[in-house]
Design a protein around this motif. Structure first.
Motif, PDB file in Angstrom:
ATOM      1  N   ALA A 181     -41.404 -60.936  26.189  1.00 15.21           N
ATOM      2  CA  ALA A 181     -41.058 -59.525  26.389  1.00 15.21           C
ATOM      3  C   ALA A 181     -41.520 -59.026  27.760  1.00 15.21           C
ATOM      4  O   ALA A 181     -40.768 -58.338  28.455  1.00 15.21           O
ATOM      5  CB  ALA A 181     -41.671 -58.678  25.277  1.00 15.21           C
ATOM      6  N   ALA A 239     -38.997 -58.055  31.068  1.00 17.52           N
ATOM      7  CA  ALA A 239     -39.012 -56.701  31.625  1.00 17.52           C
ATOM      8  C   ALA A 239     -39.112 -56.695  33.143  1.00 17.52           C
ATOM      9  O   ALA A 239     -38.783 -55.690  33.773  1.00 17.52           O
ATOM     10  CB  ALA A 239     -40.179 -55.911  31.030  1.00 17.52           C
ATOM     11  N   VAL A 242     -45.016 -54.484  25.755  1.00 15.46           N
ATOM     12  CA  VAL A 242     -43.701 -54.177  26.327  1.00 15.46           C
ATOM     13  C   VAL A 242     -42.737 -54.037  25.158  1.00 15.46           C
ATOM     14  O   VAL A 242     -42.613 -54.948  24.332  1.00 15.46           O
ATOM     15  CB  VAL A 242     -43.254 -55.290  27.298  1.00 15.46           C
ATOM     16  N   LEU A 243     -42.062 -52.911  25.067  1.00 20.94           N
ATOM     17  CA  LEU A 243     -41.241 -52.609  23.892  1.00 20.94           C
ATOM     18  C   LEU A 243     -39.763 -52.404  24.204  1.00 20.94           C
ATOM     19  O   LEU A 243     -39.045 -51.820  23.413  1.00 20.94           O
ATOM     20  CB  LEU A 243     -41.786 -51.359  23.191  1.00 20.94           C
ATOM     21  N   GLN A 244     -39.283 -52.886  25.315  1.00 27.26           N
ATOM     22  CA  GLN A 244     -37.863 -52.701  25.608  1.00 27.26           C
ATOM     23  C   GLN A 244     -37.044 -53.855  25.034  1.00 27.26           C
ATOM     24  O   GLN A 244     -37.548 -54.956  24.865  1.00 27.26           O
ATOM     25  CB  GLN A 244     -37.631 -52.535  27.098  1.00 27.26           C
ATOM     26  N   PRO A 245     -35.772 -53.613  24.730  1.00 24.75           N
ATOM     27  CA  PRO A 245     -34.922 -54.662  24.169  1.00 24.75           C
ATOM     28  C   PRO A 245     -34.791 -55.857  25.109  1.00 24.75           C
ATOM     29  O   PRO A 245     -34.696 -55.694  26.335  1.00 24.75           O
ATOM     30  CB  PRO A 245     -33.565 -53.969  23.985  1.00 24.75           C
ATOM     31  N   ASP A 265     -37.836 -53.006  18.269  1.00 22.54           N
ATOM     32  CA  ASP A 265     -38.029 -52.615  19.662  1.00 22.54           C
ATOM     33  C   ASP A 265     -37.481 -53.658  20.634  1.00 22.54           C
ATOM     34  O   ASP A 265     -36.967 -53.307  21.695  1.00 22.54           O
ATOM     35  CB  ASP A 265     -39.510 -52.382  19.953  1.00 22.54           C
ATOM     36  N   TRP A 266     -37.611 -54.929  20.300  1.00 19.35           N
ATOM     37  CA  TRP A 266     -37.134 -56.007  21.165  1.00 19.35           C
ATOM     38  C   TRP A 266     -35.656 -56.326  20.937  1.00 19.35           C
ATOM     39  O   TRP A 266     -35.086 -57.153  21.640  1.00 19.35           O
ATOM     40  CB  TRP A 266     -37.973 -57.257  20.966  1.00 19.35           C
ATOM     41  N   THR A 300     -27.526 -55.804  20.928  1.00 18.05           N
ATOM     42  CA  THR A 300     -27.173 -54.597  21.679  1.00 18.05           C
ATOM     43  C   THR A 300     -25.715 -54.593  22.105  1.00 18.05           C
ATOM     44  O   THR A 300     -25.249 -53.645  22.705  1.00 18.05           O
ATOM     45  CB  THR A 300     -28.074 -54.450  22.913  1.00 18.05           C
TER      46      THR A 300
END
Length: 184
Positions: free
Chosen positions: A73, A77, A112-115, A142-143, A182
């Motif tokens: 993750a 990022a 880190v929590l972004q997709p 979150d990922w 996504t």
């Protein structure tokens, strides 16, 4: 397509009976070795993953365990090389926000929590001593990872009795053929 599998162990590395080590012996997967397994620095681990990834001559699949999941993750990022990754199997990520998280690992917070920009599957256990099932489900959300529950398997490591863990291998190899969560 032929993929290279890179294994990403967690804190203290993975021993000879761990599914990652068994996959390396059976399939020729490559471990991303870190300079310091005992006092892991997030920036150092990210730089090492980037270095190994740039040496590959084909797309890769990442097979991460424990802190290695947070490495994926954090690396994703910051890297400009995420298109080289065809998928990531994220197994038993610890909850770095826990009060009893080892002090050597505090530099891995905040999480880190972004997709993730590639297909991923987060594999968790119902009785992992380092992360509740609920916290694992939150990380998967979150990922942008699909969530797989393997039941009561502890930290999904050598002590979990998985052997060569064929189900995990099947999940890993299916990732490039799955739709990214996504995508619409």
């Amino acid at each position: 397509m032929n993929f290279k599998v890179l294994t990403l162990p967690g804190w203290q590395n993975s021993g000879p009976d761990h599914w990652q080590s068994r996959w390396e012996a059976a399939y020729g997967d490559e471990r991303v070795g870190q300079h310091d397994w005992m006092q892991p620095l997030r920036g150092d681990w990210i730089a090492r993953l980037e270095e190994v990834l740039l040496q590959q001559d084909r797309p890769v699949l990442l097979a991460a365990h424990s802190l290695g999941c947070h490495l994926v993750a954090a690396w994703a990022a910051h890297s400009q090389q995420t298109a080289r990754v065809a998928g990531a199997l994220l197994v038993a990520p610890p909850d770095v926000r826990r009060d009893n998280f080892p002090p050597q690992l505090h530099r891995w917070s905040p999480t880190v929590l972004q997709p993730l920009p590639f297909p991923s599957k987060l594999v968790t256990s119902t009785d992992d001593p380092y992360c509740s099932f609920e916290a694992s489900a939150d990380l998967a959300r979150d990922w942008g990872a699909d969530l797989a529950d393997v039941g009561a398997r502890g930290h999904v490591n050598a002590e979990s009795g998985l052997g060569d863990w064929p189900q995990g291998r099947a999940w890993l190899l299916a990732l490039p053929h799955s739709s990214h969560p996504t995508e619409s």
